[in-house]
Every structure is written in C-alpha cells, then in structure tokens.
Design an enzyme around this catalytic site. Structure first.
Site, PDB file in Angstrom:
ATOM      1  CE1 TYR A  86       3.605   6.398   3.789  1.00 61.53           C
ATOM      2  CE2 TYR A  86       5.236   5.237   5.109  1.00 61.53           C
ATOM      3  CZ  TYR A  86       3.993   5.276   4.505  1.00 61.53           C
ATOM      4  OH  TYR A  86       3.149   4.198   4.605  1.00 61.53           O
ATOM      5  CE1 TYR A 129       6.429   2.115   7.767  1.00 63.97           C
ATOM      6  CE2 TYR A 129       5.802   2.008   5.458  1.00 63.97           C
ATOM      7  CZ  TYR A 129       5.464   2.183   6.783  1.00 63.97           C
ATOM      8  OH  TYR A 129       4.166   2.434   7.128  1.00 63.97           O
ATOM      9  NE  ARG A 165       2.767  -2.395   9.137  1.00 66.52           N
ATOM     10  CZ  ARG A 165       1.693  -1.883   8.528  1.00 66.52           C
ATOM     11  NH1 ARG A 165       1.516  -0.590   8.416  1.00 66.52           N
ATOM     12  NH2 ARG A 165       0.755  -2.662   8.048  1.00 66.52           N
ATOM     13  CG  HIS A 180       1.475  -0.481   3.897  1.00 66.49           C
ATOM     14  ND1 HIS A 180       2.660  -0.755   4.526  1.00 66.49           N
ATOM     15  CD2 HIS A 180       1.150   0.784   4.276  1.00 66.49           C
ATOM     16  CE1 HIS A 180       3.040   0.286   5.253  1.00 66.49           C
ATOM     17  NE2 HIS A 180       2.145   1.242   5.113  1.00 66.49           N
ATOM     18  CG  HIS A 221      -1.393   4.240   4.416  1.00 66.30           C
ATOM     19  ND1 HIS A 221      -1.712   3.850   5.699  1.00 66.30           N
ATOM     20  CD2 HIS A 221      -0.040   4.187   4.337  1.00 66.30           C
ATOM     21  CE1 HIS A 221      -0.591   3.572   6.363  1.00 66.30           C
ATOM     22  NE2 HIS A 221       0.444   3.775   5.559  1.00 66.30           N
TER      23      HIS A 221
HETATM   24 FE   LIG Z   1       2.454   3.133   6.014  1.00 65.16          FE
END
Ligand SMILES: [Fe+2]
Lengths: 237, 186
Positions: free
Chosen positions: A106, A145, A155, A158, A160
């Site tokens: 991110y 990640y 995870r 995805h 969000h």
């Molecule tokens: Fe996330």
C-alpha cells in the site's frame, strides 16, 4: 411503546454478515463489543443520507494510467452496479476504492511489507454511480500481501470498497476478491462470513465484456445495499 | 419482532476497512465548516466534537475511521447544510470534528428527537462498522428521546457528550468492557 413512522431497512439475512467477534481474526478480540447492539426503530437520522457530488468530492476512476504517468502491473477494469435488495439501482451514490499495488504494497506510511512501492500508483479512486447504478474503475490487479494475524498469513488479492447509498443505514465497507484465489478458503476475514453464498458474492466475476481489447481485462462486481422494510418497526421501550 | 419476508437480492457482506483506509482520507473532511466546503455559508452555533476511542484493554485505537452524520441547526436533513464528516483517530485514539450544533430532529407523530449526531466507526478488527450516537448533556429533550429512552438508564451516559470548554463537547467511546459504549443496530 414508541412507534416510528419511518420504515427502516430490512435486517441482515441470516449468515450473510460476519460477526464482530471472529476468534480466527485476532484484531477482533479486543475490539468487538461484548454487549449486543440495541436495535432501534429507524428515524430520519437513519433514513436520510449525505448528498454527495463530484463537485464536492472530486471523482477519478483512472488508477492505472494518466497524462505522463503509468502504474506497474496488469491493467484491469472493475465495473458493476450498485442496487438495493429489491433490485433498484442506486443513482449518484459515491463509491470509493483503495488497494495495494501490483507488488502487494500500500502507498501508506504504516505499510512495512518489504515489497516495492510504485511512485505511479496511489491506489485510491472515487466515482458516482450513473442513472442505472453503474460504476467503473480502471486500475491494476493488486498483489497478495502478508499480515501478522498468524504464522505465514497472507491476505487474498482484494480491493477495498466504500459505498454510501440513499440512507445512513445502507452504509457499506467491504472487499472485492478475485476468482480462483487459493488464499480465499484460508483467509479469516473472508471466512468470517458464515454463509458460503454470501462469501461467493464478494468474489468478482471475470467478464470479457467489461475488458477493453488490447488494453485491460475486466471483472464484474455488483454491490447490493439493504432494502427498505415494508412497515415501520416498534421500539421495545 | 417478526422477520420480514425476503425477496430479490441479499445485501453484500461487510468486511473490515483494515489498517490502510487512510488512502481515502481527506483530513479537511473532519471540518464541516471548511472554507471551500459545502457549509461555509451556513449559520449556526459552531462546536467541536471530540473524544478518545479505546479497546477492551483501555488502549487507544489510533487507526479508526470515524464518520459523522447529523442534521442542520434547524433539525433538518434536507437543507443547505451537508452534515457529513470523516475523521481519522490520531496516535492517542482521539477524533475531532468541527461542525454546527444540530437542532431537534422530528420523530414519530409530533414528537422530537433530542439534538444528536450519528457516529460510524470502521477499523482493522471491525468486520462490520459500529454505529452509535452522540447527544449533548443538559438538553431537556434528552429525557424523552426515543433512542435514549430505549437504553438502560445505567448505560445512557455512554451516549451523552459533556461540555469541555467553550463550544467543545467530549464523548469517549469504549469498544469493549467496562462502561462499554451502547452501539446501535439501525
Ligand atoms: Fe487490504
């Protein structure tokens, strides 16, 4: 006995929403309320919602490429409709997305994952649905990640989503997943949703009709917000 | 309470906002009266709403997204005032909104709700957002408010902000444990 004159929104279908106390997801342990929520009859506060527009909240749906910049990764288009449980489109509702870059990192100062940042990928977008409830973003496929929930935890891939709707009680924040991801059945966030069909609806469908030839693959992800109840509810007071 | 018949579609499942939701944060949104915002010209009593959000250990929650939704000073959701704000908690778990004090909102029949704002919390560890309300200490209408009246008296204080200096109202939110905040299913 207080009676509301505002029909509220239908309660969640059994199993369709995750519990707040999900033992396999460690961060819920100290953050879930122990007391059950107080169910209230809807008032104007719950049935009205902010009027948002691109003038006040600038929209941008191009996360992959723009004048003088281009993000790294596999370009994709994610598109779908925002509807209520009665199938009615939500017009002009604000849809926000945020996501990791193609390497699973991110653009966020607290993300310590040892993966490269992409200076051309900010990873956030905002758009308002059209008259038929459609939204559409061009972005890149994010990477999986690691996280520290348990040993060797990753995870699934995805994006969000944040959606407002026409009433405060319709507010939704969720995640869109990708078909065939082997991490899905072992992800405590995804698997916290009890009903398998409800989980499946968070997985986007691969859709060549949404793809743009020689530019980007396409995924379809529809979002359903709560429908209005037929009758007002009575407060237990 | 009877379950309503279900037909058509089922609402999409909620998922956590996670720790990196700040990518959609605009710190200016916490100030509903910002000069370039929708409410710069609306008149009313300027107030600051603040408080600390803590978890079951009493530790501050520094990664929360808090959203506010409220009526205008006349108690209307339809007027020029756009009563929406978004705020990130800071390292001490504090949120802080600048807004106008809402008026009494119409309730069933000819009754009125006490002035209040709705607060929504999103975060890592919350698979579904939490909803609560902030009321103002000393309001006569608090005694007959339909939501406050439905809260057991011993827990009502968790929803009532106290004055803390001129124009500043404080309400701490406890997610779990002793004096746990009353959360609402709306
Ligand atoms: Fe996330």
């Amino acid at each position: 006995m207080t009676t509301s004159d505002q029909p509220g929104y239908r309660p969640a279908a059994p199993g369709s929403q995750p519990p707040l106390d999900a033992p396999a997801y460690g961060s819920t342990h100290k953050r879930h309320p122990k007391q059950p929520p107080l169910r209230i009859a809807a008032t104007l506060t719950e049935t009205s919602a902010p009027r948002m527009s691109a003038g006040l909240y600038p929209s941008h749906a191009e996360l992959a490429k723009g004048p003088g910049w281009e993000a790294q990764g596999e370009r994709i288009i994610v598109a779908g409709r925002v509807l209520d449980e009665d199938g009615r489109p939500l017009r002009g509702t604000m849809v926000e997305i945020w996501q990791a870059n193609a390497a699973g990192r991110y653009n966020h100062e607290r993300d310590r994952h040892d993966a490269p940042l992409d200076p051309n990928f900010k990873g956030e977008g905002r758009i308002f649905t059209d008259a038929e409830g459609w939204y559409r973003f061009t972005t890149i496929r994010p990477g999986a990640y690691p996280w520290r929930n348990h040993h060797n935890a990753w995870r699934p891939v995805h994006i969000h989503y944040s959606v407002f709707g026409a009433g405060f009680a319709q507010r939704l924040v969720t995640q869109m997943y990708f078909p065939g991801d082997p991490l899905l059945p072992i992800d405590p966030v995804f698997m916290a949703i009890p009903d398998a069909a409800a989980r499946d609806r968070l997985v986007a469908r691969f859709d060549l009709d949404i793809a743009e030839p020689e530019y980007a693959l396409g995924y379809r992800f529809d979002i359903v917000l709560r429908g209005r109840a037929a009758t007002p509810m009575e407060n237990p007071a | 309470m009877t379950d309503e018949p279900r037909f058509g579609l089922t609402a999409t499942a909620s998922q956590t906002a996670g720790p990196f939701w700040h990518l959609i944060d605009f710190p200016a949104w916490a100030d509903l009266l910002r000069a370039d915002g929708p409410n710069a010209e609306v008149a009313g009593e300027r107030i600051i709403l603040t408080g600390r959000i803590t978890d079951g250990d009493g530790a501050p929650c520094p990664d929360m997204m808090v959203e506010l939704w409220q009526a205008d000073p006349a108690g209307s959701y339809e007027g020029a005032f756009n009563g929406f704000g978004r705020c990130a908690t800071d390292d001490d778990g504090m949120f802080r909104f600048t807004t106008l004090k809402p008026g009494p909102v119409r309730a069933a029949g000819n009754a009125f709700q006490a002035p209040h704002v709705a607060l929504t919390l999103f975060a890592r560890g919350l698979l579904h957002h939490l909803v609560t309300r902030l009321y103002f200490a000393g309001e006569a209408l608090n005694e007959q408010d339909p939501v406050l009246s439905a809260v057991p008296p011993i827990r009502r204080a968790t929803l009532i902000a106290q004055p803390e200096g001129a124009g500043v109202w404080r309400l701490d939110i406890r997610l779990q444990g002793e004096r746990e905040t009353v959360f609402l299913e709306v």
